[in-house]
Design an enzyme around this catalytic site. Structure first.
Site, mmCIF file in Angstrom:
data_model
loop_
_atom_site.group_PDB
_atom_site.id
_atom_site.type_symbol
_atom_site.label_atom_id
_atom_site.label_comp_id
_atom_site.label_asym_id
_atom_site.label_seq_id
_atom_site.Cartn_x
_atom_site.Cartn_y
_atom_site.Cartn_z
ATOM 1 C CG ASP A 1 0.956 4.160 -5.033
ATOM 2 O OD1 ASP A 1 0.389 3.442 -5.835
ATOM 3 O OD2 ASP A 1 1.862 4.871 -5.076
ATOM 4 C CD GLU B 1 1.414 -1.090 -7.089
ATOM 5 O OE1 GLU B 1 0.917 -0.063 -8.211
ATOM 6 O OE2 GLU B 1 1.743 0.503 -6.381
#
Length: 546
Positions: free
Chosen positions: A212, A281
């Site tokens: 993330d 990401e």
């Protein structure tokens, strides 16, 4: 041979399994409730492993299931090495791993390393004083002389990126919610602790990670303010247009060069296992593809980067796709993207792009034909549209903050629909944590299983086509062109040649074919010279002799 040794042998045989892999994203709160509390859980995912395996995907990515106060639904971790009771236990996770591996599926966990929950023991200790052993594990800074925050950095969730803490009489950085303090990656002890967390899950059998907000790990040590971003350079691919976050160029609050050294340490750890892989990401509206090129340098960073270009609201025309890949060629010619059209943070693409059934089929074929790896978000294979959620039913703090101009992320997070036996879509026997959209029930798994022409079967066929032809999964891409509404390109691998055609428009169009006899692997029709494409028709051609 045990199931674990079977998957281990397969993994050992293909360290590059991730290259061109199809990854199925699962949002665990909304996949399958097995405990009767209205919230999905790990045992529910295990129950649905046969369905996932039947899709033909290579791996599953499970959004966070770690212990958390759930202020941001698991993206605020309070214990990296345990399962939140809402989702089950570590034993449930072990059962999931065994079931997935037994079905030939790899498992990727969603690691949130840039920040923790403010209820994490690390933060509790860090905020207790300025001289405790973890005092520098988070980003602390003194106020300016007038008491205001150290600089102008903003939070993605709105407002200042700094929160005042009376215990230390200092501000701490939070790029997201105030309850999500940012870790200080300039502290080597923090890096070491996070690598230990990574190793914990690798030893437990996971095959990789989705990282993330990978470009948020480091901040500028000098705490310099970000410059303003001219209006003509702003876009809403990372934050909605109503959010002032779009008014800055985030040069100093993220995207720092020091991150490359940490990613090398992370990659070295992954490389010590047979075939662990990671997708990062990259959340940046201006330099996302350039960062992808930097972060996927051979052996130096993550294996692939999760790109945002096709998650934006801008319609995905032939010209748009060609422009993005031209940008990729300039910015990251050796990088490896992981493409997605939908996920747990954006409006589902069936709604975002106003697609009818033909459009949904075309984009499924396009995703399976593009160079890179591919992520499918749960329910995408059913053609689910964005659910309308009433304000009183909202759970997402992002949507509550910016309602009604931005309605948050709950509309794409509603429960998976397995059947229409009750108003909860077979997800649960009790009222779910988010309501099930009534129009989703007609697109349930059970309804589409019974319809040979259903979108679910189309997704299976497109995934199977990708797995059958290495050119689609791992091959080079060449000759991409946009002529009117027709997008065309070729995929090449070890002498194999495939021609991909997509008419992304409402009128019929003609496409010239290279010399020779071809056969459309989607329509199973031979063609030569030219091909007439109906509106929203996709064609993937091979030489007839094949």
């Amino acid at each position: 041979m045990t199931q674990h040794s079977k998957i281990a042998a397969e993994v050992e045989a293909d360290r590059d399994w991730w290259r061109g892999a199809v990854i199925y994203q699962i949002y665990p709160r909304s996949y399958q409730d097995s405990s009767g509390d209205g919230v999905g859980d790990l045992a529910g995912i295990t129950r649905r492993i046969p369905y996932i395996a039947a899709l033909g995907v290579d791996a599953i990515w499970i959004s966070p299931f770690f212990k958390s106060p759930m202020k941001d639904f698991g993206y605020d971790v309070s214990d990296y090495c345990d399962v939140d009771p809402m989702f089950g236990t570590l034993a449930d996770f072990d059962d999931l791993i065994a079931a997935a591996h037994g079905a030939g599926l790899r498992v990727m966990c969603d690691l949130v390393l840039s920040h923790t929950s403010d209820q994490h023991p690390w933060f509790a200790e860090s905020r207790s004083s300025r001289d405790n052993p973890r005092a520098d594990w988070y980003v602390w800074a003194d106020p300016q002389p007038d008491g205001t925050p150290p600089n102008n950095w903003l939070s993605i969730f709105g407002g200042s990126g700094w929160a005042w803490d009376g215990r230390r009489e200092q501000y701490y950085l939070h790029n997201f919610l105030t309850s999500q303090p940012d870790l200080n990656f300039h502290c080597l002890a923090v890096q070491d602790a996070l690598l230990e967390v990574t190793d914990f899950w690798l030893k437990r059998g996971v095959d990789g990670f989705r990282l993330d907000t990978i470009n948020f790990y480091f901040h500028d040590a000098e705490l310099r303010s970000n410059p303003a971003l001219p209006p003509e350079r702003r876009n809403n691919s990372i934050a909605p247009s109503v959010n002032p976050y779009n008014h800055q160029e985030h040069l100093y609050s993220k995207n720092r060069p020091e991150n490359l050294a940490f990613l090398k340490r992370f990659r070295d750890l992954l490389d010590s296992y047979p075939a662990a892989a990671a997708v990062g990401e990259v959340g940046d509206a201006q330099r996302g593809l350039e960062i992808m090129g930097e972060y996927t340098a051979q052996g130096q960073g993550v294996h692939m980067c999760y790109a945002f270009e096709f998650l934006a609201s801008e319609p995905l025309t032939a010209t748009r796709v060609a422009d993005v890949f031209a940008h990729v060629e300039r910015a990251a010619p050796d990088g490896w993207p992981c493409w997605a059209f939908s996920n747990h943070d954006v409006v589902r693409h069936a709604t975002r792009w106003g697609l009818d059934e033909a459009g949904r089929r075309l984009y499924a074929a396009l995703l399976m034909a593009l160079r890179g790896s591919a992520c499918i978000y749960q329910g995408e294979e059913l053609g689910l549209e964005e659910a309308e959620i009433a304000f009183e039913d909202l759970q997402d703090p992002y949507g509550i903050e910016f309602w009604p101009e931005f309605k948050g992320r709950d509309g794409c997070r509603t429960p998976m629909v397995w059947d229409n036996g009750n108003s909860f879509g077979g997800f649960s026997e009790v009222r779910p944590w988010l309501p099930v959209a009534a129009d989703h029930l007609n697109r349930s798994v059970a309804a589409q299983e019974a319809d040979a022409g259903g979108l679910l079967h189309h997704y299976r066929r497109m995934i199977a086509l990708r797995r059958k032809h290495a050119a689609l999964a791992k091959g080079e891409m060449t000759g991409m062109k946009a002529r009117g509404t027709v997008l065309s390109f070729e995929r090449l691998h070890e002498g194999a040649r495939m021609l991909c055609l997509f008419n992304i428009g409402d009128a019929a169009a003609s496409a010239a074919l290279p010399e020779g006899a071809w056969i459309d692997q989607i329509g199973k029709a031979p063609c030569a010279g030219a091909m007439e494409l109906a509106p929203w028709q996709a064609a993937i051609l091979t030489k007839e002799a094949e």
